[in-house]
Design an enzyme around this catalytic site. Structure first.
Site, PDB file in Angstrom:
ATOM      1  N   ASP A  49     -24.400  33.377  36.623  1.00  0.00           N
ATOM      2  CA  ASP A  49     -25.017  32.426  37.390  1.00  0.00           C
ATOM      3  C   ASP A  49     -26.431  32.698  37.396  1.00  0.00           C
ATOM      4  O   ASP A  49     -26.990  33.221  38.131  1.00  0.00           O
ATOM      5  CB  ASP A  49     -24.483  32.730  38.963  1.00  0.00           C
ATOM      6  CG  ASP A  49     -22.955  32.732  39.008  1.00  0.00           C
ATOM      7  OD1 ASP A  49     -22.520  31.694  39.467  1.00  0.00           O
ATOM      8  OD2 ASP A  49     -22.400  33.866  38.877  1.00  0.00           O
TER       9      ASP A  49
ATOM     10  N   SER B 249     -14.377  33.952  36.078  1.00  0.00           N
ATOM     11  CA  SER B 249     -15.072  33.323  37.287  1.00  0.00           C
ATOM     12  C   SER B 249     -13.714  33.312  38.111  1.00  0.00           C
ATOM     13  O   SER B 249     -12.606  33.094  38.019  1.00  0.00           O
ATOM     14  CB  SER B 249     -15.329  32.022  36.994  1.00  0.00           C
ATOM     15  OG  SER B 249     -15.613  31.069  38.503  1.00  0.00           O
TER      16      SER B 249
ATOM     17  N   HIS C 247     -16.885  40.995  37.857  1.00  0.00           N
ATOM     18  CA  HIS C 247     -17.316  41.844  38.974  1.00  0.00           C
ATOM     19  C   HIS C 247     -17.414  43.309  38.692  1.00  0.00           C
ATOM     20  O   HIS C 247     -18.557  43.720  39.141  1.00  0.00           O
ATOM     21  CB  HIS C 247     -16.711  41.566  40.274  1.00  0.00           C
ATOM     22  CG  HIS C 247     -16.568  40.186  40.869  1.00  0.00           C
ATOM     23  ND1 HIS C 247     -15.520  39.155  40.772  1.00  0.00           N
ATOM     24  CD2 HIS C 247     -17.437  39.307  41.316  1.00  0.00           C
ATOM     25  CE1 HIS C 247     -15.836  38.092  41.043  1.00  0.00           C
ATOM     26  NE2 HIS C 247     -17.090  37.881  41.628  1.00  0.00           N
TER      27      HIS C 247
ATOM     28  N   HIS D  33     -12.713  40.302  39.568  1.00  0.00           N
ATOM     29  CA  HIS D  33     -12.426  40.100  38.340  1.00  0.00           C
ATOM     30  C   HIS D  33     -13.346  41.114  37.291  1.00  0.00           C
ATOM     31  O   HIS D  33     -14.160  41.905  38.238  1.00  0.00           O
ATOM     32  CB  HIS D  33     -12.495  38.761  37.645  1.00  0.00           C
ATOM     33  CG  HIS D  33     -13.476  37.927  37.896  1.00  0.00           C
ATOM     34  ND1 HIS D  33     -14.992  38.480  37.151  1.00  0.00           N
ATOM     35  CD2 HIS D  33     -13.946  37.099  38.515  1.00  0.00           C
ATOM     36  CE1 HIS D  33     -15.972  37.727  37.492  1.00  0.00           C
ATOM     37  NE2 HIS D  33     -15.406  36.758  38.327  1.00  0.00           N
TER      38      HIS D  33
ATOM     39  N   MET E 120     -18.314  37.275  46.475  1.00  0.00           N
ATOM     40  CA  MET E 120     -17.289  36.489  47.392  1.00  0.00           C
ATOM     41  C   MET E 120     -16.090  36.942  47.264  1.00  0.00           C
ATOM     42  O   MET E 120     -15.007  36.178  47.614  1.00  0.00           O
ATOM     43  CB  MET E 120     -17.674  35.056  46.981  1.00  0.00           C
ATOM     44  CG  MET E 120     -19.197  34.657  47.373  1.00  0.00           C
ATOM     45  SD  MET E 120     -19.168  32.749  47.829  1.00  0.00           S
ATOM     46  CE  MET E 120     -18.490  32.131  46.491  1.00  0.00           C
ATOM     47  N   GLY E 121     -15.689  38.188  46.619  1.00  0.00           N
ATOM     48  CA  GLY E 121     -14.379  38.599  46.257  1.00  0.00           C
ATOM     49  C   GLY E 121     -13.553  38.032  45.332  1.00  0.00           C
ATOM     50  O   GLY E 121     -14.126  37.280  44.346  1.00  0.00           O
TER      51      GLY E 121
ATOM     52  N   GLN F  56     -28.972  31.479  39.756  1.00  0.00           N
ATOM     53  CA  GLN F  56     -28.930  32.353  40.879  1.00  0.00           C
ATOM     54  C   GLN F  56     -29.922  33.483  40.804  1.00  0.00           C
ATOM     55  O   GLN F  56     -30.491  34.075  41.760  1.00  0.00           O
ATOM     56  CB  GLN F  56     -27.534  32.622  41.506  1.00  0.00           C
ATOM     57  CG  GLN F  56     -27.259  33.758  42.344  1.00  0.00           C
ATOM     58  CD  GLN F  56     -25.934  33.919  42.871  1.00  0.00           C
ATOM     59  OE1 GLN F  56     -25.411  33.177  43.500  1.00  0.00           O
ATOM     60  NE2 GLN F  56     -25.274  34.920  42.380  1.00  0.00           N
TER      61      GLN F  56
ATOM     62  N   ARG G 121     -13.175  31.026  40.219  1.00  0.00           N
ATOM     63  CA  ARG G 121     -12.525  29.759  40.241  1.00  0.00           C
ATOM     64  C   ARG G 121     -11.682  29.598  39.104  1.00  0.00           C
ATOM     65  O   ARG G 121     -10.933  28.378  39.268  1.00  0.00           O
ATOM     66  CB  ARG G 121     -13.865  28.858  40.249  1.00  0.00           C
ATOM     67  CG  ARG G 121     -14.387  28.974  41.536  1.00  0.00           C
ATOM     68  CD  ARG G 121     -15.602  27.604  41.522  1.00  0.00           C
ATOM     69  NE  ARG G 121     -16.023  27.184  43.061  1.00  0.00           N
ATOM     70  CZ  ARG G 121     -16.984  27.819  43.266  1.00  0.00           C
ATOM     71  NH1 ARG G 121     -17.842  28.566  42.656  1.00  0.00           N
ATOM     72  NH2 ARG G 121     -17.656  27.556  44.838  1.00  0.00           N
TER      73      ARG G 121
HETATM   74  P1  AMP Z   1     -19.445  35.572  42.748  1.00  0.00           P
HETATM   75  O1  AMP Z   1     -18.170  36.485  43.583  1.00  0.00           O
HETATM   76  O2  AMP Z   1     -18.729  34.657  41.951  1.00  0.00           O
HETATM   77  O3  AMP Z   1     -20.294  35.116  43.892  1.00  0.00           O
HETATM   78  O4  AMP Z   1     -20.189  36.490  42.007  1.00  0.00           O
HETATM   79  C1  AMP Z   1     -20.583  37.827  42.525  1.00  0.00           C
HETATM   80  C2  AMP Z   1     -21.410  38.359  41.343  1.00  0.00           C
HETATM   81  O5  AMP Z   1     -20.677  38.639  40.107  1.00  0.00           O
HETATM   82  C3  AMP Z   1     -22.568  37.426  41.030  1.00  0.00           C
HETATM   83  O6  AMP Z   1     -23.757  37.950  40.696  1.00  0.00           O
HETATM   84  C4  AMP Z   1     -22.199  36.761  39.689  1.00  0.00           C
HETATM   85  O7  AMP Z   1     -23.053  36.365  38.717  1.00  0.00           O
HETATM   86  C5  AMP Z   1     -21.367  37.755  39.072  1.00  0.00           C
HETATM   87  N1  AMP Z   1     -20.387  37.414  38.002  1.00  0.00           N
HETATM   88  C6  AMP Z   1     -19.348  36.488  38.327  1.00  0.00           C
HETATM   89  N2  AMP Z   1     -18.667  36.091  37.214  1.00  0.00           N
HETATM   90  C7  AMP Z   1     -19.320  37.111  36.275  1.00  0.00           C
HETATM   91  C8  AMP Z   1     -19.022  37.303  34.854  1.00  0.00           C
HETATM   92  N3  AMP Z   1     -17.882  36.650  34.154  1.00  0.00           N
HETATM   93  N4  AMP Z   1     -19.605  38.078  34.171  1.00  0.00           N
HETATM   94  C9  AMP Z   1     -20.713  38.710  34.886  1.00  0.00           C
HETATM   95  N5  AMP Z   1     -21.046  38.710  36.049  1.00  0.00           N
HETATM   96  C10 AMP Z   1     -20.297  37.759  36.711  1.00  0.00           C
END
Ligand code: AMP
Length: 286
Positions: free
Chosen positions: A151, A186, A37, A34, A30-31, A154, A188
């Site tokens: 996640d 995150s 990602h 960090h 979702m952009g 998920q 967030r």
């Molecule tokens: P999101 O942008 O939050 O939807 O995350 C996109 C992908 O990145 C998802 O598969 C998340 O589980 C993964 N992700 C987010 N934060 C982390 C993290 N701290 N370490 C590893 N993967 C992450």
């Protein structure tokens, strides 16, 4: 690195690459990128001929009253990070109306798994996740798709959808990337005030305390829950705890007796208006 906005153009490109015999690794996001990602993108790069990353804040996975409107958006920084990393070949950056045209009416529901843990507090969330991920997989047609353990629920739901629907790809789940003080990275975390940011690692500390108790032989789930919740609530900025408990790592059911070799410790709690989640998978318990 090529940025593509139209689903049809992305899909035609993906089909062309596939026919040419090149494997695609895909990282949906979702952009507000960090290092968590980017670790997925790095892994995708090392295992595939081509890498696609999607940036799309998916409205259908946010319930009414959640943070869809204020969710961090940083498209130009994201494109810069991906381009300077040299890791991505394609960035898929669709417009909402091209993903969900006005007559869109299909929903993907992975029953059971979607109602547990966070599902109990975020009705409809995992239906939104499963639906967008299936759409993105059909557009990008990857050989492998990469998700973060951060996640965990998920990732289990996506694995189940891929199995139930015979989708022709591998799902890879990559380790959680953390800040130096243990806080899981995150998008967030950008919401946190300096005081909240200081307090936030208590969630990870609580899970670690649970893992240490398991390693010392503790097996009563109720006691473990109380122990983890105590560590979390010792940090007064955590205003509400949705759950912090031990779960079956496969079915995501909350455990009453810990008699498995692997246990998922996971928590979700609010600090101010920000909801944080984290988890630890504890192995070799028997
Ligand atoms: P999101 O942008 O939050 O939807 O995350 C996109 C992908 O990145 C998802 O598969 C998340 O589980 C993964 N992700 C987010 N934060 C982390 C993290 N701290 N370490 C590893 N993967 C992450």
């Amino acid at each position: 690195m090529e940025t593509i906005r139209l689903p049809r153009v992305m899909q035609e490109m993906a089909i062309r690459e596939k026919r040419a015999g090149r494997t695609m690794g895909f990282v949906p996001t979702m952009g507000a990128l960090h290092d968590g990602h980017l670790s997925l993108v790095k892994t995708a790069r090392s295992e595939n001929d081509l890498v696609a990353v999607s940036l799309f804040v998916n409205p259908t996975q946010f319930s009414a009253g959640e943070d869809f409107d204020r969710y961090p958006r940083a498209v130009s920084e994201d494109l810069e990070k991906l381009s300077s990393s040299g890791l991505a070949d394609f960035v898929f950056l669709p417009e909402t109306q091209n993903i969900y045209p006005p007559d869109f009416s299909t929903r993907v529901e992975v029953e059971g798994l979607s109602e547990r843990m966070c599902g109990a507090f975020r009705p409809g969330h995992f239906q939104g996740v499963a639906t967008i991920v299936l759409k993105l997989l059909n557009i990008i047609q990857p050989a492998r798709a990469y998700f973060g353990q951060k996640d965990y629920q998920q990732s289990v739901i996506i694995e189940k959808m891929v199995k139930d629907l015979n989708l022709p790809l591998e799902v890879a789940v990559c380790p959680t990337v953390r800040e130096a003080d243990g806080l899981a990275m995150s998008s967030r975390n950008a919401y946190l005030s300096p005081g909240e940011r200081n307090a936030a690692p208590a969630l990870y500390r609580a899970l670690q305390a649970g893992a240490a108790a398991l390693a010392e032989g503790r097996r009563d789930a109720g006691g473990l829950r109380a122990l983890m919740e105590g560590v979390l609530r010792a940090e007064p900025l955590f205003s509400a705890v949705d759950y912090i408990s031990a779960f079956d790592a496969g079915t995501l059911e909350e455990l009453e007796n810990i008699d498995k070799n692997t246990v998922l410790l996971a928590g979700a709690a609010r600090i101010g208006t920000t909801r944080l989640i984290d988890n630890l998978l504890v192995n070799n318990l028997k």
